[in-house]
Design a protein around this motif. Structure first.
Motif, mmCIF file in Angstrom:
data_model
loop_
_atom_site.group_PDB
_atom_site.id
_atom_site.type_symbol
_atom_site.label_atom_id
_atom_site.label_comp_id
_atom_site.label_asym_id
_atom_site.label_seq_id
_atom_site.Cartn_x
_atom_site.Cartn_y
_atom_site.Cartn_z
ATOM 1 N N ARG A 1 -14.331 -12.558 29.760
ATOM 2 C CA ARG A 1 -15.150 -13.587 30.417
ATOM 3 C C ARG A 1 -16.629 -13.230 30.487
ATOM 4 N N PHE A 2 -16.967 -11.954 30.395
ATOM 5 C CA PHE A 2 -18.381 -11.608 30.521
ATOM 6 C C PHE A 2 -18.940 -10.813 29.342
ATOM 7 N N MET A 3 -18.133 -10.497 28.358
ATOM 8 C CA MET A 3 -18.649 -9.794 27.183
ATOM 9 C C MET A 3 -19.573 -10.720 26.374
ATOM 10 N N PRO A 4 -20.659 -10.198 25.808
ATOM 11 C CA PRO A 4 -21.618 -11.046 25.085
ATOM 12 C C PRO A 4 -21.194 -11.372 23.656
ATOM 13 N N PHE A 5 -19.925 -11.316 23.367
ATOM 14 C CA PHE A 5 -19.428 -11.686 22.040
ATOM 15 C C PHE A 5 -18.026 -12.271 22.209
ATOM 16 N N SER A 6 -17.563 -12.959 21.179
ATOM 17 C CA SER A 6 -16.273 -13.635 21.250
ATOM 18 C C SER A 6 -15.125 -12.631 21.281
ATOM 19 N N MET A 7 -14.226 -12.815 22.254
ATOM 20 C CA MET A 7 -13.046 -11.954 22.366
ATOM 21 C C MET A 7 -11.789 -12.811 22.333
ATOM 22 N N GLU A 8 -11.810 -13.826 21.484
ATOM 23 C CA GLU A 8 -10.646 -14.690 21.339
ATOM 24 C C GLU A 8 -9.504 -13.941 20.670
ATOM 25 N N ILE A 9 -8.298 -14.296 21.075
ATOM 26 C CA ILE A 9 -7.108 -13.730 20.451
ATOM 27 C C ILE A 9 -6.742 -14.634 19.285
ATOM 28 N N ASP A 10 -6.983 -14.149 18.072
ATOM 29 C CA ASP A 10 -6.728 -14.927 16.876
ATOM 30 C C ASP A 10 -6.063 -14.041 15.830
ATOM 31 N N GLN A 11 -6.010 -14.534 14.596
ATOM 32 C CA GLN A 11 -5.365 -13.755 13.540
ATOM 33 C C GLN A 11 -6.086 -12.432 13.291
ATOM 34 N N ALA A 12 -7.425 -12.451 13.407
ATOM 35 C CA ALA A 12 -8.184 -11.214 13.208
ATOM 36 C C ALA A 12 -7.826 -10.187 14.279
ATOM 37 N N ARG B 1 -16.896 -9.119 15.273
ATOM 38 C CA ARG B 1 -17.220 -8.192 16.361
ATOM 39 C C ARG B 1 -16.026 -7.966 17.279
ATOM 40 N N GLY B 2 -15.273 -9.027 17.563
ATOM 41 C CA GLY B 2 -14.088 -8.873 18.403
ATOM 42 C C GLY B 2 -13.049 -7.983 17.754
ATOM 43 N N LEU B 3 -12.833 -8.161 16.437
ATOM 44 C CA LEU B 3 -11.892 -7.323 15.693
ATOM 45 C C LEU B 3 -12.308 -5.854 15.762
ATOM 46 N N LEU B 4 -13.599 -5.588 15.558
ATOM 47 C CA LEU B 4 -14.089 -4.212 15.567
ATOM 48 C C LEU B 4 -13.999 -3.591 16.963
ATOM 49 N N PHE B 5 -14.283 -4.402 17.993
ATOM 50 C CA PHE B 5 -14.189 -3.885 19.359
ATOM 51 C C PHE B 5 -12.758 -3.458 19.678
ATOM 52 N N ALA B 6 -11.781 -4.268 19.239
ATOM 53 C CA ALA B 6 -10.376 -3.924 19.476
ATOM 54 C C ALA B 6 -10.011 -2.616 18.777
ATOM 55 N N ILE B 7 -10.489 -2.430 17.546
ATOM 56 C CA ILE B 7 -10.182 -1.195 16.807
ATOM 57 C C ILE B 7 -10.865 0.006 17.459
ATOM 58 N N ILE B 8 -12.103 -0.179 17.921
ATOM 59 C CA ILE B 8 -12.821 0.924 18.578
ATOM 60 C C ILE B 8 -12.086 1.372 19.831
ATOM 61 N N VAL B 9 -11.698 0.400 20.672
ATOM 62 C CA VAL B 9 -10.939 0.738 21.883
ATOM 63 C C VAL B 9 -9.621 1.402 21.487
ATOM 64 N N GLY B 10 -8.973 0.870 20.453
ATOM 65 C CA GLY B 10 -7.698 1.417 20.008
ATOM 66 C C GLY B 10 -7.811 2.849 19.515
ATOM 67 N N ILE B 11 -8.902 3.182 18.823
ATOM 68 C CA ILE B 11 -9.087 4.555 18.321
ATOM 69 C C ILE B 11 -9.287 5.534 19.486
#
Length: 1014
Positions: free
Chosen positions: A881-892, A965-975
């Motif tokens: 809700r407050f991140m400055p980029f899209s964090m939608e849950i999609d195929q990516a 950006r959302g895809l990369l953020f998820a991978i960064i947190v995951g690593i």
């Protein structure tokens, strides 16, 4: 290493082939850059169409000229590295052929109540079912009361199917026949679309049927005229030839209809009849009015001064007051209306009370609209109303199936026209129709998809030979498209766009620029890090890494694979994995040198001992990539493709190419320490009691999981249109805008909408579920117009709708990208994503079980994966809700989750490999001592790999395209979480689930269990 010469030869040849494959891309880009420069020198930015035409003419003129090494532009264009929509711009759609329409056709438009009820019930079932429409129809038919038979003469036992279906057949016997006929029709639709696309002129088009479903994927990278593409794909090409009535035949009816409509309007106290009828007919009318092209019908408007009494601007006359002008004596045009009034007029003309006013001789009349044309006096579009000579069966005098060829040419007035040639049967009927029209001074309407393109009279007698011509105010491209559609044939049923993605070329070029920048910076940082940490060995690893990247791009070009933004992210991730393999090797060489081994033996044993870990880590990641490739679509498949290619090339370059350089360097006795003065003894004497900290880690992870689950159950996730359906627009303004202000205005327009800053403050990502259940070009256009009207005040005063939705190259403001997913396909995507994640977990659990022969290893690995996935989901739930980029849950995002699974397993498997090795090397040690020592020995590798991978991902995250950006953020947190879990979750769980014995007890049965040997 054996066969060095063979490996060297293979590497050199592979490199040369890769360079050759990429040379086509270089040639194509070079020629296209020259074409752009030429076009820019001739026309300004305010003339985008002229610039495009000039660019195309330049490319056509040099298409066969040799550029370098005998390669010409045409050849280079066919073999260049394919770029996806997100890099090149274009359109990607999934069309669904209407099985309902096909069933109606097979049943000869049966009026059987059970059949039609089953069709309606099947449509309802489709809203919640994952079955195909045909399966839903069969189930709905069987569920109806009574003994209903598909082989009934009123349903499928008819002329269409008399050779396949016999009276008395059971429903079970009819089902496979209908299934086969449906499949044949969809295959026919596929071939029709393929023929149309082949003639469209787009390079590297992709069309494929999705499994055995009624869905067809069409990708047209570089296509700029989106509306033209949609029209080409969805046009059913239902060509018909009808005799027409004349104006004087309907003059009295129009007066009577107007009077009746007035009575109906006055009878309603709220005067809502007109609006109700118009709304009822909006969907059907839109098809007639908006899915057409401009035409000049002024030449047919004779006698404008006749019956002036018909034109009554009094609003008490609902029909006549809307008339711009009536038809003339002898004209096939009854009247001309504003385009915006066609819905209301259609509603009146279809009202039973007004239809009953038609004389007996006219009661089968079919009212159809002509092509819209611009009216300079009114400053809006108008269209003509025709009355066709219908019949009880509502079939035309001549159908379009008789057309065997069509071509774009010019008529006697040098206007663009489409010439058609009919077969023998059609020619005979055409001669008869034109002969009758000549004798009666009548007209023949040429109707395509229920729109009159022209209605010429016959002035020179019957036309023999079967040739006819459609004229109108076409552009050359429109004429070519129409001829192409007619030549390819009609679709066997209507085809609706259920998923669409449109990316403007400007946005694609920006994505390329940002991707190249972030990729270059990440690569430089990794190369410098490897040299700084491993010294000369790092230089060899860097060369191998560069060779690896060359191989990846060469293979992508050679296979004709498509490079996408997620694909670039996959290549970046591959850099991390390639470095990981070299880190494993160098760390093992350092360990062997520390044991006092000779350099030659240390290098040999270092490579051999690291091989098992490298293979296990890459295989587990490869398995998740394979699942992505199977279940993913579009860009996600691009991500999986580059990931899988990268795994294969990384293994080759790390194991063989690096070894070639090291052996070549050390063969004369040169020293290679795999370290520098700063890193020589780094992590060499580390001995951390990891297992003593496991209870603290359990508590910390437990709290994190509880918080994540709590957030998931209360706040939830920001599900994108991939999972819930809807439409998303990337809209750019010429100044910074307030997203909350625009969102409130959009909510007042659509009822529900979301607007978030996307990239810069002058760009928004707007999502709405308004009319999410409705499909069709007319609905898409309606919503885009509503969007434009809502945001128009934030643009300069001269901003038009056409500029807003246009996809011109170099466009700087307006709608830059568009994405639509219908609820039906959203359910399918959600289901496929679930199976992808579940499948990857099952596959890796089984692999680890087979590899390590102990269920405790599998349990620890899968528990760590669940831990990582839950925390990543929790982070997204808490912060979207407050991140400055899209964090939608999609195929990516699903691709990111599977990447996290692969990376987490990669880390865990390497730790487990070292533990298994210690079982054999130190059989008398207590298990806790052995595990702590194993974990400590892998710490250097774990931190090195995580750091280098994070560096490249962070570069992509901060400098790359907004869309990933959302895809990369998820991978960064995951690593970050995966690195932690491999040390503090996976291994402790494995330890706590086995008996606390010595390693010697644990490996007593190693003779019958070879996997436990060192």
């Amino acid at each position: 290493m054996q066969n060095k010469g063979l490996i060297t030869l293979f590497a050199i040849l592979f490199g040369l082939v890769s360079i050759y494959q990429l040379s086509f891309t270089y040639v194509a880009n070079k020629v296209e850059s020259s074409a752009k420069e030429f076009a820019n020198s001739k026309f300004s930015e305010n003339e985008p169409r002229e610039r495009d035409n000039a660019e195309n003419r330049y490319l056509d003129s040099v298409a066969n000229n040799s550029v370098m090494f005998g390669i010409d532009y045409q050849t280079a264009k066919e073999k260049e590295l394919n770029k996806g929509l997100d890099l090149k711009g274009g359109i990607n759609v999934i069309l669904e052929v209407s099985v309902k329409d096909i069933l109606k056709g097979l049943a000869n438009n049966s009026k059987d109540p059970a059949f039609n009820q089953a069709l309606e019930n099947a449509s309802e079932l489709q809203k919640t079912s994952q079955d195909t429409y045909l399966e839903s129809f069969f189930n709905a038919f069987e569920a109806l009361p009574g003994e209903n038979e598909l082989a009934s003469p009123d349903i499928f036992f008819n002329k269409n199917l008399e050779e396949d279906i016999e009276v008395g057949m059971t429903n079970a016997q009819v089902r496979p026949i209908i299934q086969r006929k449906i499949d044949e029709s969809i295959t026919s639709a596929f071939e029709v679309l393929r023929k149309r696309i082949d003639k469209f002129g787009v390079t590297q088009p992709n069309i494929q049927r999705l499994g055995q479903s009624a869905r067809i994927l069409v990708e047209l990278p570089g296509a700029k005229d989106v509306e033209r593409v949609k029209k080409l794909l969805q046009s059913t090409a239902q060509l018909e030839f009808w005799d027409t009535y004349k104006f004087e035949d309907f003059a009295q009816f129009l007066q009577a209809a107007d009077a009746k409509a007035g009575e109906m309007a006055s009878a309603s106290s709220s005067n809502e009849t007109e609006e109700a009828v118009a709304v009822t007919d909006t969907t059907e009318t839109a098809t007639d009015s908006t899915a057409t092209e401009d035409d000049d019908v002024s030449a047919l408007l004779g006698g404008e001064d006749m019956n002036d009494t018909l034109v009554d601007n009094n609003n008490a006359n609902p029909i006549l007051s809307k008339m711009v002008y009536p038809g003339g004596q002898g004209s096939p045009i009854l009247a001309t209306f504003r385009l915006k009034d066609t819905a209301a007029i259609n509603g009146y003309l279809r009202t039973p009370q007004i239809r009953s006013l038609l004389p007996n001789g006219l009661r089968y009349a079919k009212f159809v609209w002509g092509l819209p044309e611009s009216n300079a006096q009114l400053n809006e579009e108008v269209t003509a109303l025709y009355a066709l000579k219908g019949n009880r069966e509502n079939v035309p005098q001549l159908g379009g199936g008789v057309v065997v060829d069509a071509s774009q040419e010019y008529d006697q007035l040098s206007r663009v026209a489409v010439s058609m040639q009919m077969n023998g049967q059609g020619a005979k009927k055409w001669e008869e129709m034109t002969g009758n029209a000549y004798q009666t001074r009548g007209n023949i309407a040429i109707v395509l998809d229920d729109v009159v393109y022209s209605a010429p009279g016959v002035t020179s007698g019957p036309i023999a030979g079967g040739r006819s011509q459609i004229t109108g105010d076409f552009t050359v491209s429109e004429g070519q498209d129409l001829a192409n559609v007619l030549r390819a044939g009609k679709l066997p049923a209507s085809a609706e766009i259920i998923q669409a993605e449109v990316v403007g070329p400007t946005l694609g070029q920006e994505a390329i620029n940002s991707g190249v920048l972030s990729f270059g910076i990440a690569l430089v940082l990794v190369l410098l890090w490897m040299i700084g940490y491993y010294g000369k060995a790092g230089i060899f690893a860097d060369v191998a890494l560069l060779v690896n990247i060359l191989f990846i791009f060469g293979i992508l070009a050679g296979l004709g694979a498509v490079l996408t933004l997620p694909g670039i992210a996959g290549i970046v991730l591959t850099i991390g994995m390639s470095v990981d393999a070299n880190v494993l090797i160098f760390e093992r060489i350092r360990e062997e040198l520390a044991k006092g081994k000779a350099q030659k033996d240390a290098i040999k044993d270092g490579f051999n001992n690291a091989l098992s870990s490298i293979l296990d880590a890459n295989i587990t990641t490869g398995l998740t990539g394979l699942i992505l490739l199977v279940f993913g679509t579009g860009p996600i498949q691009g991500f999986a493709t580059t990931l899988l290619i990268g795994i294969a090339t990384s293994l080759f370059t790390a194991i063989f190419v690096t070894r070639l350089f090291i052996d070549s360097y050390t063969k004369n006795g040169k020293s290679l320490t795999c370290s520098t003065s700063l890193t020589k003894n780094l992590f060499s004497n580390v001995n951390i009691e990891f297992l003593k900290k496991r209870k603290m880690a359990y508590v910390f992870s437990g709290i994190m999981i509880i918080i994540s689950l709590g957030s998931l159950f209360t706040i939830g996730l920001n599900q994108g249109v991939d999972f819930v359906g809807g439409r998303t627009y990337t809209v750019r303004f010429d100044r910074d805008v307030n997203s909350n202000e625009i969102q409130n205005e959009l909510i007042s327009t659509f009822g529900s909408a979301e607007a978030k800053t996307y990239g810069g403050d002058n760009q928004l990502k707007i999502t709405t579920k308004y009319k999410v259940e409705e499909t069709g070009t007319e609905v898409d256009t309606e919503i885009e117009r509503m969007l434009f009207e809502t945001v128009k005040k934030y643009y300069p005063a001269d901003m038009t709708y056409e500029r807003f939705v246009g996809d011109d190259e170099g466009k700087t403001i307006g709608r830059m990208e568009y994405y639509k997913v219908s609820p039906t396909i959203a359910d399918d995507i959600k289901q496929a994503s679930f199976w992808a994640v579940l499948g990857s977990l099952i596959v890796v659990f089984l692999y680890i079980l087979l590899r390590f022969r102990r269920w405790q290893f599998s349990l620890g690995a899968v528990a760590a994966v669940f831990h990582d996935v839950l925390i990543v989901l929790g982070v997204f739930s808490l912060t979207y809700r407050f991140m400055p980029f899209s964090m939608e849950i999609d195929q990516a995002f699903i691709a990111a989750i599977l990447t996290v699974i692969g990376y987490s397993l990669n880390d865990t498997v390497i730790v487990f490999d070292r533990i298994r090795e210690y079982f054999g090397e130190h059989p008398t040690w207590k298990m806790n001592r052995m595990i702590n020592a194993a974990l400590s020995s892998t710490l250097s590798r774990t931190l090195n790999t995580s750091l280098t991978t994070l560096v490249v991902l962070l570069c992509m995250f901060f400098l790359g395209a907004e869309s990933i950006r959302g895809l990369l953020f998820a991978i960064i947190v995951g690593i970050l979480v995966g690195t932690y879990s491999s040390l503090f979750i996976a291994t402790p769980i494995m330890y706590d689930t086995v008996k606390r014995k010595t390693a010697e007890d644990f490996v007593k049965r190693k003779e019958e269990d070879p996997a436990l040997e060192a």
